[in-house]
Write a protein that holds these residues in place. Structure first.
Motif, mmCIF file in Angstrom:
data_model
loop_
_atom_site.group_PDB
_atom_site.id
_atom_site.type_symbol
_atom_site.label_atom_id
_atom_site.label_comp_id
_atom_site.label_asym_id
_atom_site.label_seq_id
_atom_site.Cartn_x
_atom_site.Cartn_y
_atom_site.Cartn_z
ATOM 1 N N ILE A 135 0.280 -1.253 0.031
ATOM 2 C CA ILE A 135 0.000 -0.034 -0.097
ATOM 3 C C ILE A 135 1.343 1.088 -0.157
ATOM 4 C CG2 ILE A 135 -1.490 1.425 1.640
ATOM 5 C CD1 ILE A 135 -2.493 -1.288 2.207
ATOM 6 N N ILE A 136 0.688 2.264 -1.027
ATOM 7 C CA ILE A 136 1.838 2.720 -0.832
ATOM 8 C C ILE A 136 1.026 4.390 -0.076
ATOM 9 C CG2 ILE A 136 2.588 5.328 -3.030
ATOM 10 C CD1 ILE A 136 1.815 3.061 -4.599
ATOM 11 N N GLY A 137 2.029 4.591 0.737
ATOM 12 C CA GLY A 137 1.144 5.789 1.595
ATOM 13 C C GLY A 137 2.229 5.335 2.661
ATOM 14 N N ASP A 138 1.394 6.820 4.290
ATOM 15 C CA ASP A 138 2.513 6.978 5.018
ATOM 16 C C ASP A 138 1.814 5.873 6.269
ATOM 17 O OD1 ASP A 138 3.754 7.451 7.679
ATOM 18 O OD2 ASP A 138 4.361 10.023 6.737
ATOM 19 N N PRO A 139 2.717 5.048 7.393
ATOM 20 C CA PRO A 139 1.675 4.739 8.190
ATOM 21 C C PRO A 139 1.103 5.367 8.786
ATOM 22 C CG PRO A 139 3.801 2.968 7.213
ATOM 23 C CD PRO A 139 3.538 4.551 6.876
ATOM 24 N N ALA A 140 2.085 6.227 9.346
ATOM 25 C CA ALA A 140 1.666 6.686 10.755
ATOM 26 C C ALA A 140 0.456 7.597 10.432
ATOM 27 C CB ALA A 140 2.377 8.020 10.646
ATOM 28 N N THR A 141 0.399 8.404 9.097
ATOM 29 C CA THR A 141 -0.006 9.462 8.717
ATOM 30 C C THR A 141 -1.853 9.069 7.899
ATOM 31 O OG1 THR A 141 0.646 10.328 7.093
ATOM 32 C CG2 THR A 141 0.226 11.509 9.203
ATOM 33 N N ASP A 142 -1.441 7.771 6.789
ATOM 34 C CA ASP A 142 -2.621 7.468 6.233
ATOM 35 C C ASP A 142 -3.424 6.768 6.505
ATOM 36 O OD1 ASP A 142 -1.623 9.766 5.182
ATOM 37 O OD2 ASP A 142 0.236 8.743 3.305
ATOM 38 N N LYS A 143 -3.512 5.825 7.498
ATOM 39 C CA LYS A 143 -3.940 4.597 7.828
ATOM 40 C C LYS A 143 -5.590 5.155 8.375
ATOM 41 C CE LYS A 143 -1.172 0.938 9.386
ATOM 42 N NZ LYS A 143 -0.317 -0.083 10.049
ATOM 43 N N SER A 144 -6.940 4.673 7.505
ATOM 44 C CA SER A 144 -8.226 4.556 7.336
ATOM 45 C C SER A 144 -8.310 3.200 7.982
ATOM 46 C CB SER A 144 -8.640 6.111 7.235
ATOM 47 O OG SER A 144 -8.937 4.677 5.875
ATOM 48 N N PRO A 145 -9.935 3.237 8.910
ATOM 49 C CA PRO A 145 -10.492 1.716 8.429
ATOM 50 C C PRO A 145 -11.042 1.271 6.910
ATOM 51 C CG PRO A 145 -11.266 3.263 10.829
ATOM 52 C CD PRO A 145 -10.050 4.007 10.039
ATOM 53 N N GLU A 146 -11.251 2.478 6.245
ATOM 54 C CA GLU A 146 -12.428 2.521 5.303
ATOM 55 C C GLU A 146 -11.157 1.805 4.750
ATOM 56 O OE1 GLU A 146 -12.424 5.649 6.632
ATOM 57 O OE2 GLU A 146 -14.560 4.574 7.746
ATOM 58 N N LEU A 147 -10.234 2.509 4.267
ATOM 59 C CA LEU A 147 -8.786 2.434 3.132
ATOM 60 C C LEU A 147 -8.502 1.018 3.201
ATOM 61 C CD1 LEU A 147 -5.638 4.118 2.576
ATOM 62 C CD2 LEU A 147 -5.804 1.847 3.421
ATOM 63 N N PHE A 148 -8.790 0.071 4.968
ATOM 64 C CA PHE A 148 -8.064 -0.975 4.738
ATOM 65 C C PHE A 148 -9.776 -2.208 4.191
ATOM 66 C CE2 PHE A 148 -4.208 -0.025 6.806
ATOM 67 C CZ PHE A 148 -3.300 -0.522 6.516
ATOM 68 N N ARG A 149 -10.797 -1.279 4.459
ATOM 69 C CA ARG A 149 -11.580 -2.500 3.702
ATOM 70 C C ARG A 149 -11.887 -2.181 2.579
ATOM 71 N NH1 ARG A 149 -16.829 -2.010 7.062
ATOM 72 N NH2 ARG A 149 -18.371 -3.069 5.996
ATOM 73 N N ALA A 150 -11.180 -0.897 1.934
ATOM 74 C CA ALA A 150 -11.119 -1.410 0.601
ATOM 75 C C ALA A 150 -10.231 -2.090 -0.280
ATOM 76 C CB ALA A 150 -11.130 0.536 -0.067
ATOM 77 N N TYR A 151 -9.099 -2.202 0.500
ATOM 78 C CA TYR A 151 -7.779 -2.957 0.333
ATOM 79 C C TYR A 151 -8.786 -4.780 0.501
ATOM 80 C CZ TYR A 151 -3.694 -5.514 0.454
ATOM 81 O OH TYR A 151 -2.727 -6.412 -0.202
ATOM 82 N N GLY A 152 -9.181 -4.594 1.329
ATOM 83 C CA GLY A 152 -10.247 -6.002 1.797
ATOM 84 C C GLY A 152 -11.207 -6.463 0.951
ATOM 85 N N GLN A 153 -11.640 -5.115 -0.427
ATOM 86 C CA GLN A 153 -12.325 -5.971 -1.434
ATOM 87 C C GLN A 153 -11.843 -5.854 -2.991
ATOM 88 O OE1 GLN A 153 -15.065 -2.296 -1.814
ATOM 89 N NE2 GLN A 153 -16.789 -2.782 -0.464
ATOM 90 N N PHE A 154 -10.715 -5.464 -2.586
ATOM 91 C CA PHE A 154 -9.837 -5.695 -3.418
ATOM 92 C C PHE A 154 -9.314 -7.014 -3.824
ATOM 93 C CE2 PHE A 154 -9.118 -1.448 -4.570
ATOM 94 C CZ PHE A 154 -9.400 -0.932 -5.618
ATOM 95 N N VAL A 155 -9.208 -7.706 -2.201
ATOM 96 C CA VAL A 155 -8.201 -9.251 -1.467
ATOM 97 C C VAL A 155 -9.444 -10.096 -2.351
ATOM 98 C CG1 VAL A 155 -7.827 -10.157 -0.328
ATOM 99 C CG2 VAL A 155 -6.384 -7.898 -0.350
ATOM 100 N N GLU A 156 -10.664 -9.675 -1.683
ATOM 101 C CA GLU A 156 -11.824 -10.246 -2.055
ATOM 102 C C GLU A 156 -12.159 -10.469 -3.129
ATOM 103 O OE1 GLU A 156 -13.377 -12.212 -0.301
ATOM 104 O OE2 GLU A 156 -15.290 -12.743 -0.832
ATOM 105 N N SER A 157 -11.730 -9.816 -4.338
ATOM 106 C CA SER A 157 -11.605 -9.795 -5.761
ATOM 107 C C SER A 157 -10.846 -10.807 -6.165
ATOM 108 C CB SER A 157 -12.320 -8.392 -6.499
ATOM 109 O OG SER A 157 -10.618 -8.278 -6.926
ATOM 110 N N LEU A 158 -9.832 -11.246 -6.166
ATOM 111 C CA LEU A 158 -9.150 -12.075 -5.849
ATOM 112 C C LEU A 158 -9.861 -13.415 -6.296
ATOM 113 C CD1 LEU A 158 -5.580 -10.535 -5.944
ATOM 114 C CD2 LEU A 158 -7.458 -11.054 -8.009
#
Ligand SMILES: NC(=O)C1=CN([C@@H]2O[C@H](COP(=O)(O)OP(=O)(O)OC[C@H]3O[C@@H](n4cnc5c(N)ncnc54)[C@H](O)[C@@H]3O)[C@@H](O)[C@H]2O)C=CC1
Ligand SMILES: O=C(O)CCC(=O)C(=O)O
Length: 380
Positions: free
Chosen positions: A93-116
């Motif tokens: 994931i391209i981003g700063d772990p200290a400032t760019d994380k959010s629950p929504e971002l990881f949910r969106a990532y989960g949707q991409f993983v699910e698409s596989l």
């Protein structure tokens, strides 16, 4: 201005060239959450691809792509070396772990993983923690490495650090004829999830340490611990770690740190650590061999985490994980023996063992299809 017909062929040729033997790359873009991620699937001969997801402030998409391609290939070898029924993949994931994380971002990532659709399982790596994937797990079952309260095996850095300790003992046995680490000295780069726990194990074994990290808090905490235990913990600045007069260098932060420049500075007898892709290029294994530095292949040394997360799919069991993690000791001794017998580098010896395993499985279990329910798949 260039036209599509001019640019398209050159770009795709370049990307496929970069992929080499990789099966698939998925670019994940979700402007609503700011998610920009790349998933790479290297090889699914042994089973579905598995590998943690790293979050990092990459300087460019190119750098992130290079990282995910190298890391996913490493996972194929790591799974083969640990004799797991999984192939190699990885996410970044391209981003700063200290400032760019959010629950929504990881949910969106989960949707991409699910698409596989079961071709890729993931969990933590550098810059991510188990709780991030609790959010992803709301969108996909293909998460390996959940906290214990969610039915997972818990923190993966615990078995990873133990695996590094067993590896250090295998190296000590090979170099000194004994596993005893009393008064041995280690230079540790990176005191994060794995490095800090490993440092604690080494202090308990009676070792002394040189340490470095870009985060001063983690160094202070370890120095305090060391003085409490009557051991020496000496902080050093950045690149000075390569010159520290230690018996073994233990990289536990980033990859690519073993290169032409750093090898010239090292005075250690061995390199054995958790970081993925420690050698900038594999041919450096020969330079290390010629310099008399025993290199423990990273993907064997740091396989404790993947051993735990894959075992989790049978339902968590700490004793079983510990037993499998201890086997790293013998895997490394086998690699050192083969390398010595054939007068090849330890990397060549380890790669040969893994490639034989993958080749041997090709006829029996060719190309994983998610339509087949995998034998270890308890959550679907
Ligand atoms: N967590 C796990 O179970 C596994 C981790 N690994 C690998 O082990 C390495 C460490 O992983 P974690 O401890 O989980 O990550 P982490 O993110 O918890 O810790 C990394 C540490 O390295 C430090 N660091 C970063 N750049 C540095 C530099 N240039 N010099 C010195 N210190 C630096 C950070 O400040 C941090 O304390 C990574 O390469 C990871 O891919 C491999 C297998 C499993
Ligand atoms: O620890 C994990 O969750 C996955 C393991 C992994 O990605 C690795 O070993 O590099």
């Amino acid at each position: 201005m260039k036209t599509m017909t001019q640019t398209t062929p050159a770009l795709s040729a370049d990307l496929f060239e970069k992929m080499q033997e990789h099966e698939q790359i998925v670019f994940c873009n979700d402007p609503a959450t700011g998610l920009k991620a790349i998933i790479a699937i290297h090889n699914t001969t042994l089973g579905p691809a598995i590998g943690g997801t790293r979050m990092r402030n990459y300087d460019s998409t190119e750098e992130a792509l290079e990282d995910v391609l190298r890391l996913s290939k490493g996972m194929t070898y790591k799974c083969a070396a640990a004799d797991l029924d999984f192939g190699g993949g990885k996410g970044v994931i391209i981003g700063d772990p200290a400032t760019d994380k959010s629950p929504e971002l990881f949910r969106a990532y989960g949707q991409f993983v699910e698409s596989l659709n079961g071709r890729f399982y993931t969990g933590t790596d550098m810059g991510t923690v188990l709780e991030d994937f609790v959010h992803s797990h709301r969108e996909t079952n293909c998460i390996a490495g959940l906290p214990e309260e969610y039915g997972g095996g818990g923190e993966t850095s615990i078995p990873t650090a133990l695996g590094v300790l067993y590896s250090i003992k295998a190296v000590a046995k090979t170099l000194y004829g004994t596993e005893n680490l009393l008064e041995k000295t280690f230079s540790i780069q990176g005191l994060g999830k794995v490095g800090f726990k490993l440092a604690e194990h080494l202090l308990e074994e009676g070792a002394n340490l040189y340490v470095t990290d870009i985060n001063p808090d983690t160094i202070d905490a370890l120095v305090q611990k060391g003085s409490f235990m009557g051991r020496s913990v000496i902080p050093v600045d950045g690149d000075a770690i390569y010159q520290a007069p230690a018996d073994m260098f233990v990289p536990c932060a980033i990859g690519g740190i073993i290169n032409e420049q750093t090898i010239q500075q090292l005075t250690v007898k061995a390199i054995v650590g958790a970081a993925n892709n420690q050698l900038l290029t594999e041919d450096l294994a020969l330079v290390l061999k010629e310099k008399g530095i025993l290199y423990a292949p990273d993907y064997i040394v740091n396989s404790g985490g993947i051993i735990q997360v894959t075992d989790e799919l049978y339902s968590p069991n700490k004793e079983r994980v510990l037993k499998k993690t201890k086997a790293i000791y013998h895997s490394l001794l086998e690699v050192f023996e083969q390398a010595a017998q054939q007068n090849i580098t330890t990397v060549e010896a380890a790669n040969e063992i893994c490639e034989r395993r993958i080749e041997g499985r090709k006829n029996r279990n060719s190309f994983f299809s998610p339509r087949k329910r995998a034998k270890w798949d308890v959550r679907h």
